[in-house]
Structure formats: C-alpha cells, structure tokens
Enzyme design. Sequence first.
Site, PDB file in Angstrom:
ATOM      1  N   LYS A  87     -67.418 106.562  48.877  1.00 28.86           N
ATOM      2  CA  LYS A  87     -66.089 107.050  48.521  1.00 28.86           C
ATOM      3  C   LYS A  87     -66.185 107.824  47.206  1.00 28.86           C
ATOM      4  O   LYS A  87     -66.695 107.297  46.206  1.00 28.86           O
ATOM      5  CB  LYS A  87     -65.158 105.842  48.384  1.00 28.86           C
ATOM      6  CG  LYS A  87     -63.700 106.152  48.552  1.00 28.86           C
ATOM      7  CD  LYS A  87     -62.934 104.840  48.614  1.00 28.86           C
ATOM      8  CE  LYS A  87     -61.458 105.027  48.755  1.00 28.86           C
ATOM      9  NZ  LYS A  87     -60.740 103.751  48.619  1.00 28.86           N
TER      10      LYS A  87
HETATM   11  O1  G3P Z   1     -56.434 103.069  49.704  1.00 33.02           O
HETATM   12  C1  G3P Z   1     -56.026 103.394  48.421  1.00 33.02           C
HETATM   13  C2  G3P Z   1     -55.304 102.238  47.860  1.00 33.02           C
HETATM   14  O2  G3P Z   1     -56.164 101.221  47.503  1.00 33.02           O
HETATM   15  C3  G3P Z   1     -54.319 102.534  46.820  1.00 33.02           C
HETATM   16  O3  G3P Z   1     -53.242 101.773  47.151  1.00 33.02           O
HETATM   17  O4  G3P Z   1     -51.172 100.563  46.746  1.00 33.02           O
HETATM   18  O5  G3P Z   1     -52.807 100.964  44.864  1.00 33.02           O
HETATM   19  O6  G3P Z   1     -51.454 102.836  45.788  1.00 33.02           O
HETATM   20  P1  G3P Z   1     -52.103 101.512  46.059  1.00 33.02           P
END
Ligand code: G3P
Length: 218
Positions: A87
């Site tokens: 990633k």
């Molecule tokens: O897949 C990306 C993710 O981990 C971010 O999610 O909820 O932190 O915006 P969030």
Amino acid sequence: MKFFVDTANLSQIQEAHDLGILDGVTTNPSLMAKEGITGEQAVLDHYAKICDIVDGDVSAEVISTDFEGMIKEGEILSEIAPNIVVKVPMIQEGIKAISYFTRKGIRTNCTLVFSAGQAILAAKAGATYVSPFIGRIDDISWDGMQLIKDIAEIYAVQLFDTEILAASVRNPLHIVDSAKNGADVVTCPLNAILGLLNHPLTDIGLAKFLADHKKANG
Ligand code: G3P
C-alpha cells in the site's frame, strides 16, 4: 463486489473470515498502532499472522515517503506472503514507486485518494487497487460516493484494469451504495459488515416462526 475488512485486529479478522464472505484485509499505520503493534519486526510478524488467517489480498502500507525508502519497504513486505499487496500513498514519490512495483510484478494499493485525477494517475502507474476514502470526503460535507461513480465511469471508458477499492467506509449504507456505484471492493470495519444483517422485520418474523413452532410442538 469483494469484501475486505479494514483492521489489524486478529480476532475481528478471524470473525470476518469465519463468516465465509471475506476476500481480503486492508491495514494502515493507524490501525497497526491501534493494536499496539510497534517496531519493524513486530509489524512484519503481524502481517504474517494476518496472512495465515486470510487467503485473499492483504494490504500492508509503507511508511516511507521517499522513493528509495518505499521500494526497500515494499520489497520486504511483498516477501512476507504471496497475498501481500503493498500500500503506497498518493504522492509523487508514491506514483514513482507504484510504477516501479508494477514493472517488478509487485501488486500495489494506492491509498489516500480523494479525487478522480489522482485515481487516473494511480491507474496509469499500474496500481492493482485504488483506494478512494469516501468517509473522509463525507466528513467535510463533500460527496464521497460521487467520487466512486466518477472513477468507475473513467475506468470503464478508459479500460483501466485497476480495481476500485472503496475505503474509509463507515456504515452499511456506504457498502450498499459502493456496490450500486461500481466499486470492485469495499473495505470497512467488521461492524459495518455485520450491520448489513439487521432488519427489524427479520427479527419480528423469526420470533413469530419460533413462537408458532413452540405453540404447535409444545
Ligand atoms: O481504508 C482506509 C481507512 O482505514 C480509513 O478509514 O475511517 O479512518 O477514514 P477512516
């Protein structure tokens, strides 16, 4: 649409796997830190544990922001297991690194994508997955789902092979809308997946079936 779980928590990954519908896992440095996984070797060991549970793709994120550092990290990560996907952040050095990994046959997930233009660059570099962060776009009162639609339209017109991985998915409706709008993959916390199960009429209907069965059978 494939279902990935967005966590580094082994018991949640196991629980999602046990449902029989899990196609992969995504992680990021914040999720690893949340599990208390620190230090280079501990991180590598943790990815190996995730890959022992899951056959599908497991995204492991680099923390370097320069080309050489990303290459070094990515090559080490990709040797953990064949299902590791490296990633890489959507920055100039990241695009350079994705292009390099593409030439080397190492699969990549281009993360932190917030615009259609960024998604075009990720596809041009040969990313296996592009990760538009729909929840974080919604957080600033823009329309995350519109980005999924735009990328899906562009990739279809241009015949790009990169898979659209809807990320920063927070709830069951995000999952349903991602499916409607052309995401190839959705990655979300386990509770968003389990939220898909819920309907009050299911609960009411099941209670009635069981009550009728009990009345008839004692
Ligand atoms: O897949 C990306 C993710 O981990 C971010 O999610 O909820 O932190 O915006 P969030």
